[in-house]
Design a protein around this motif. Sequence first.
Motif, mmCIF file in Angstrom:
data_model
loop_
_atom_site.group_PDB
_atom_site.id
_atom_site.type_symbol
_atom_site.label_atom_id
_atom_site.label_comp_id
_atom_site.label_asym_id
_atom_site.label_seq_id
_atom_site.Cartn_x
_atom_site.Cartn_y
_atom_site.Cartn_z
ATOM 1 N N ALA A 129 0.833 -1.208 0.000
ATOM 2 C CA ALA A 129 0.000 0.000 0.000
ATOM 3 C C ALA A 129 0.862 1.250 0.000
ATOM 4 C CB ALA A 129 -0.929 -0.022 1.215
ATOM 5 N N VAL A 130 1.987 1.185 0.737
ATOM 6 C CA VAL A 130 2.897 2.344 0.735
ATOM 7 C C VAL A 130 3.465 2.553 -0.660
ATOM 8 C CG1 VAL A 130 5.085 3.203 1.636
ATOM 9 C CG2 VAL A 130 3.467 2.124 3.190
ATOM 10 N N ILE A 131 3.798 1.462 -1.362
ATOM 11 C CA ILE A 131 4.334 1.588 -2.719
ATOM 12 C C ILE A 131 3.270 2.135 -3.674
ATOM 13 C CG2 ILE A 131 5.273 0.281 -4.648
ATOM 14 C CD1 ILE A 131 6.515 -1.631 -2.628
ATOM 15 N N ASP A 132 2.036 1.650 -3.530
ATOM 16 C CA ASP A 132 0.966 2.113 -4.418
ATOM 17 C C ASP A 132 0.641 3.578 -4.194
ATOM 18 O OD1 ASP A 132 0.863 -0.437 -5.431
ATOM 19 O OD2 ASP A 132 -0.788 -1.088 -4.116
ATOM 20 N N SER A 133 0.617 4.018 -2.925
ATOM 21 C CA SER A 133 0.260 5.418 -2.643
ATOM 22 C C SER A 133 1.421 6.359 -2.938
ATOM 23 C CB SER A 133 -0.182 5.571 -1.189
ATOM 24 O OG SER A 133 0.888 5.232 -0.318
ATOM 25 N N GLY A 134 2.641 5.891 -2.772
ATOM 26 C CA GLY A 134 3.814 6.729 -3.027
ATOM 27 C C GLY A 134 4.057 7.773 -1.957
ATOM 28 N N ARG A 135 3.456 7.667 -0.804
ATOM 29 C CA ARG A 135 3.657 8.643 0.270
ATOM 30 C C ARG A 135 3.806 7.899 1.598
ATOM 31 N NH1 ARG A 135 -1.204 9.153 2.936
ATOM 32 N NH2 ARG A 135 -3.029 8.298 1.841
ATOM 33 N N ASN A 136 4.275 8.618 2.596
ATOM 34 C CA ASN A 136 4.464 8.021 3.916
ATOM 35 C C ASN A 136 3.108 7.680 4.525
ATOM 36 O OD1 ASN A 136 7.065 8.615 3.381
ATOM 37 N ND2 ASN A 136 7.299 10.204 4.952
ATOM 38 N N GLN A 137 3.078 6.578 5.239
ATOM 39 C CA GLN A 137 1.815 6.134 5.818
ATOM 40 C C GLN A 137 2.099 5.565 7.204
ATOM 41 O OE1 GLN A 137 -0.480 3.653 3.280
ATOM 42 N NE2 GLN A 137 -2.257 3.578 4.638
ATOM 43 N N SER A 138 1.268 5.934 8.189
ATOM 44 C CA SER A 138 1.411 5.478 9.558
ATOM 45 C C SER A 138 0.940 4.037 9.674
ATOM 46 C CB SER A 138 0.622 6.369 10.512
ATOM 47 O OG SER A 138 0.542 5.804 11.789
ATOM 48 N N ALA A 139 1.663 3.250 10.496
ATOM 49 C CA ALA A 139 1.292 1.854 10.675
ATOM 50 C C ALA A 139 -0.020 1.723 11.446
ATOM 51 C CB ALA A 139 2.413 1.105 11.399
ATOM 52 N N LEU A 140 -0.200 2.514 12.520
ATOM 53 C CA LEU A 140 -1.435 2.431 13.298
ATOM 54 C C LEU A 140 -2.620 2.958 12.502
ATOM 55 C CD1 LEU A 140 -0.254 3.445 16.878
ATOM 56 C CD2 LEU A 140 -0.631 1.167 15.942
ATOM 57 N N ALA A 141 -2.381 3.987 11.665
ATOM 58 C CA ALA A 141 -3.477 4.498 10.831
ATOM 59 C C ALA A 141 -3.920 3.435 9.819
ATOM 60 C CB ALA A 141 -3.028 5.767 10.108
ATOM 61 N N TYR A 142 -2.967 2.708 9.249
ATOM 62 C CA TYR A 142 -3.316 1.641 8.319
ATOM 63 C C TYR A 142 -4.062 0.524 9.049
ATOM 64 C CZ TYR A 142 -2.741 -2.080 4.839
ATOM 65 O OH TYR A 142 -2.981 -3.095 3.955
ATOM 66 N N LEU A 143 -3.633 0.209 10.316
ATOM 67 C CA LEU A 143 -4.305 -0.827 11.105
ATOM 68 C C LEU A 143 -5.761 -0.463 11.364
ATOM 69 C CD1 LEU A 143 -3.986 -3.469 12.838
ATOM 70 C CD2 LEU A 143 -3.444 -1.963 14.765
ATOM 71 N N ALA A 144 -6.011 0.823 11.715
ATOM 72 C CA ALA A 144 -7.385 1.246 11.973
ATOM 73 C C ALA A 144 -8.194 1.335 10.677
ATOM 74 C CB ALA A 144 -7.369 2.597 12.688
ATOM 75 N N GLU A 145 -7.556 1.759 9.603
ATOM 76 C CA GLU A 145 -8.264 1.918 8.338
ATOM 77 C C GLU A 145 -8.718 0.573 7.780
ATOM 78 O OE1 GLU A 145 -7.341 3.574 3.795
ATOM 79 O OE2 GLU A 145 -5.959 3.982 5.450
ATOM 80 N N GLN A 146 -7.843 -0.432 7.891
ATOM 81 C CA GLN A 146 -8.169 -1.755 7.364
ATOM 82 C C GLN A 146 -8.950 -2.611 8.365
ATOM 83 O OE1 GLN A 146 -7.601 -2.588 4.234
ATOM 84 N NE2 GLN A 146 -6.599 -0.608 3.823
#
Length: 406
Positions: A335-352
């Motif tokens: 997902a980080v590669i697809d978005s091309g921007r920095n992404q928080s691990a906890l934010a991804y955990l809550a989002e998914q």
Amino acid sequence: MSSNLHQAGVKLLRLLGRHAELVMDAYLGGSVDEEKLEPATVKKLTDNGILWRPEAGESLRLSRNVRALLEDGLKDERNRQINANVGSALATIKTLANHYREARASVDYSAAEAYLADLSEQVYSFTESLRYSIRVLWGRINNEFGYVGSISAKIRENELAQSQVSDLLNGLEMFEFSELGELAGDIRELRRLLVTSLQETLSTCAQELSVVQGRLLELLGRFRKIQGRTRLLKGWLLYTDLHPEYEVADHVAHKQVPALFNQAQPLMVPAAVDVHNAQHEPQLLTLVANIKSIMRHAQPQSAVQQAQAVEVLADEAFDLPDNPLKQAVDGYFCAVIDSGRNQSALAYLAEQQLPWDAESWLFQVIGGFEGLSDEHKRYFALEPLGEAHPQYSGNFIIRDVEVGLR
């Protein structure tokens, strides 16, 4: 008042210097021969407290204060007097401290200054007396009570020293520094005398007294051992005196030598393997490998079983499923590669809406990043998010991590 004390002190010291030989004769001899002295000299020395008469008809002796002054100044090893009365010194210190607080509260600065001087002198005199007692005890230990001649006297002196050490240690336990701290309050002079200086000195002296007590016990054991051997030798000499016809038998010819005459140490100790020495491990392994099992009794003959046919089958294919948590972390990196921007691990955990707790997720993300090969790791950047520990420097608390592309 101070001028009169000064003049009286100078007069007393001059009197001591004028009769120095007489004072030292009395110190070494124990008494004074009055026939060789003039009555005026005897009266002057007794009136000033230098000489005193214990009872009517007794000879004149040196006063205790002057004798203590000479013992301390001459470092006389014969001195066995130790002041173990700690309770009286503690009561005097508390009384003078209360006097000083009262005079300070009533704004009587002259009286407060006098009480503070007396208190300082009392505290310093007590600590110096304690150190002096310890020096006397060490002096007795170092010369092994050499001022007495027999072993029995040495044992009695050792027991006396042990009782004095016990009295000093019990007296030091009477000092409650919490109580002295409350007595001193916020007065800097009292806290310096009653808490800081006194506590440091008493702690050092208590440790040294414990060492002295151990040395005294060790010395007492050696004295008792010498005393036992001396009694045995004296008993043997007394027996030979009472039985002059006694002759020592040839104990070598006996089958069993008495233990009294069999005191020789063995020339070689019994051999034993040191299994705790790592340097002997190769030799021990070699010895164990060369041991052969020799069975003397007949072994029962067992029938040889016929060889069985072995059927070789093809290996079954099986797959090891990947860990779901690891797969979720791989999806996070994708997902980080697809978005091309920095992404928080906890934010991804809550989002998914992933089912794992935050701590396990962060540990897996960090482990997944560290587990990448060097070729793939150079494309990612992991930044920990958190703050430094408020009390322990050098510790950084990680609350979240952020993964991005370089």
